[in-house]
Enzyme design. Structure first.
Site, PDB file in Angstrom:
ATOM      1  N   LYS A  52     -42.052 -13.780 -10.327  1.00 20.26           N
ATOM      2  CA  LYS A  52     -43.393 -14.352 -10.488  1.00 20.26           C
ATOM      3  C   LYS A  52     -44.299 -13.877  -9.347  1.00 20.26           C
ATOM      4  CE  LYS A  52     -41.738 -18.476 -12.902  1.00 20.26           C
ATOM      5  NZ  LYS A  52     -41.373 -19.897 -12.867  1.00 20.26           N
ATOM      6  N   GLN A  96     -40.552 -24.709  -8.492  1.00 20.36           N
ATOM      7  CA  GLN A  96     -39.504 -24.204  -9.374  1.00 20.36           C
ATOM      8  C   GLN A  96     -38.446 -25.278  -9.625  1.00 20.36           C
ATOM      9  OE1 GLN A  96     -39.753 -21.294 -10.930  1.00 20.36           O
ATOM     10  NE2 GLN A  96     -37.806 -21.384 -11.968  1.00 20.36           N
ATOM     11  N   ASP A 119     -48.147 -24.700 -14.189  1.00 18.35           N
ATOM     12  CA  ASP A 119     -46.978 -24.788 -15.071  1.00 18.35           C
ATOM     13  C   ASP A 119     -47.236 -25.726 -16.248  1.00 18.35           C
ATOM     14  OD1 ASP A 119     -44.660 -23.291 -14.745  1.00 18.35           O
ATOM     15  OD2 ASP A 119     -44.010 -24.432 -12.994  1.00 18.35           O
TER      16      ASP A 119
HETATM   17  N1  GUN Z   1     -37.382 -23.557 -14.370  1.00 18.97           N
HETATM   18  C1  GUN Z   1     -37.149 -22.905 -15.537  1.00 18.97           C
HETATM   19  N2  GUN Z   1     -38.310 -22.501 -16.081  1.00 18.97           N
HETATM   20  C2  GUN Z   1     -39.293 -22.916 -15.258  1.00 18.97           C
HETATM   21  C3  GUN Z   1     -40.711 -22.788 -15.305  1.00 18.97           C
HETATM   22  O1  GUN Z   1     -41.316 -22.225 -16.224  1.00 18.97           O
HETATM   23  N3  GUN Z   1     -41.372 -23.346 -14.251  1.00 18.97           N
HETATM   24  C4  GUN Z   1     -40.733 -23.993 -13.235  1.00 18.97           C
HETATM   25  N4  GUN Z   1     -41.477 -24.527 -12.260  1.00 18.97           N
HETATM   26  N5  GUN Z   1     -39.423 -24.124 -13.181  1.00 18.97           N
HETATM   27  C5  GUN Z   1     -38.719 -23.587 -14.195  1.00 18.97           C
END
Ligand code: GUN
Length: 292
Positions: A52, A96, A119
C-alpha cells in the site's frame, strides 16, 4: 472466459492518480498523504501494508508507515489514532487488521475520524454506505465495483451470491450489489458458514463473490455456466517446487472453474491490486475533502 485483470486496471487507476497529483502540485494544492498503522510482525499484514505504502510513493503521494510492537497497549494505540485525526499533514489513514488480541479493534476503528477513515470501516461510513450517501467505501468491495464497471459487467436484475459475511468484504459487498446503482441492482444472497445447500445456491449465481478465506473452496460443480466469478481469497500454500516455498491461491479452484465462467478474477492479479487502487482513490477523496 475472460480475465478480470485487476493488475492492469489498478495500474491505469494509479497512473490517473499520479497525473492528478501532478496537477494538484502545479496548482499549489496539498499533496495527498496516506498513513498506515501496523502493529506486530504478522508477515501477511507487513506485505499488504508495504505494498500500500509503496504504491502511494509511486504515484507521488506522501505516505507514512507507523510501526508498533505487538506489546503496545490499547490506550497508547488510541493516542496514535487521535494524533493522526488531528494531523494537518495526514489526509487519510488505516489501521491494518488484525490487531493483537489484547486490543479491542472495534474501539480503535471507532476512534478514527470518519473523514480520514479511508478504509471505510467506521460505523458512520458503513451507515452512509447502506443509505447510499457520500462515504468512504471499504477498499476491497470498492475495488471489485471498479473492476465490474471497467469490464461493463451487467448487474441489474442479476442474482449475486456472496460467500462470507466479514465486515471488511462480504457484508459491504452484499449491500453494495443490492443498491439502486450501477454496479448494483442485483438480487443478493449472502451465504456463510451456517448456510444450508450452499452448492445449490452458488449454482444459481450470475455473479459469484467468494470471500470466505478457504483456499480453492469453490469447485466447478458449484458454478453456473457463464457466471461472473470474483475471487477475494488469497492464501499461501506450501509448495516446494516454488523458489519462495509457497504459491498463492484464491477461494476458487481457478484451474477447473475458469473454463466454465464468462469472467473470472485471477489470484494473484485480480482483487488484491484493486484493493490498493481503491484505497488510493479514497485518499484522493480525503484530500479533496469531498466526503464532507
Ligand atoms: N486486513 C485485511 N484487509 C484489510 C484492509 O483492507 N484494511 C485493513 N486496515 N486491514 C485489513
Amino acid at each position: 472466459m475472460q480475465l478480470l485483470d485487476g493488475k492492469l486496471l489498478s495500474q491505469k487507476i494509479q497512473q490517473q492518480i499520479a497525473d492528478e497529483i501532478i496537477l494538484r502540485k502545479n496548482a499549489g494544492k496539498k499533496t495527498p498523504h496516506l498513513a498506515a498503522i501496523l502493529v506486530g510482525d504478522d508477515g501477511a499484514s507487513q506485505t499488504y501494508v508495504n505494498s500500500k505504502v509503496k504504491s502511494c510513493d509511486k504515484a507521488g503521494m506522501e505516505s507514512s508507515l507507523l510501526k508498533f510492537e505487538s506489546s503496545i497497549s490499547e490506550s497508547e494505540l488510541l493516542n496514535e489514532v487521535y494524533k493522526l485525526n488531528e494531523s494537518k499533514e495526514v489526509d487519510g489513514f488505516i489501521v491494518q487488521l488484525p490487531l493483537p488480541k489484547h486490543i479491542n479493534a472495534e474501539k480503535i476503528v471507532n476512534a478514527i475520524s470518519p473523514l480520514k477513515d479511508i478504509d471505510g470501516f467506521h460505523p458512520v461510513n458503513v451507515g452512509n454506505m447502506v443509505k447510499n450517501l457520500p462515504c468512504f467505501v471499504s477498499a476491497t468491495p470498492y475495488g471489485i465495483l471498479l473492476l465490474l464497471e471497467e469490464y461493463k459487467i451487467q448487474t441489474e436484475g442479476k442474482h449475486c451470491v456472496v460467500i462470507g459475511r466479514s465486515d471488511i468484504v462480504g457484508k459491504p459487498m452484499s449491500i453494495l450489489m443490492s443498491r439502486n446503482a450501477y454496479p448494483g441492482n442485483c438480487t443478493v444472497t449472502l451465504a456463510h458458514s451456517k448456510t444450508k445447500n450452499l452448492s445449490e445456491i452458488c449454482l444459481q449465481a450470475d455473479i459469484l463473490v467468494a470471500a470466505l478465506g478457504k483456499p480453492e473452496f469453490v469447485k466447478k460443480e458449484m458454478v453456473k455456466s457463464d457466471a461472473v466469478v470474483i475471487d477475494v481469497g488469497i492464501t499461501r500454500l506450501n509448495d516446494a517446487s516454488k523458489k519462495n516455498g509457497f504459491r498463492l491461491v484464491g477461494d476458487v479452484d481457478f484451474e477447473n472453474v475458469a473454463g466454465k465462467c464468462s469472467y473470472i478474477t485471477p489470484v494473484p492479479g485480480g482483487v488484491g491490486p484493486m484493493t490498493i487502487a481503491a484505497l488510493m482513490k479514497n485518499t484522493m477523496r480525503a484530500v479533496e475533502q469531498s466526503i464532507k
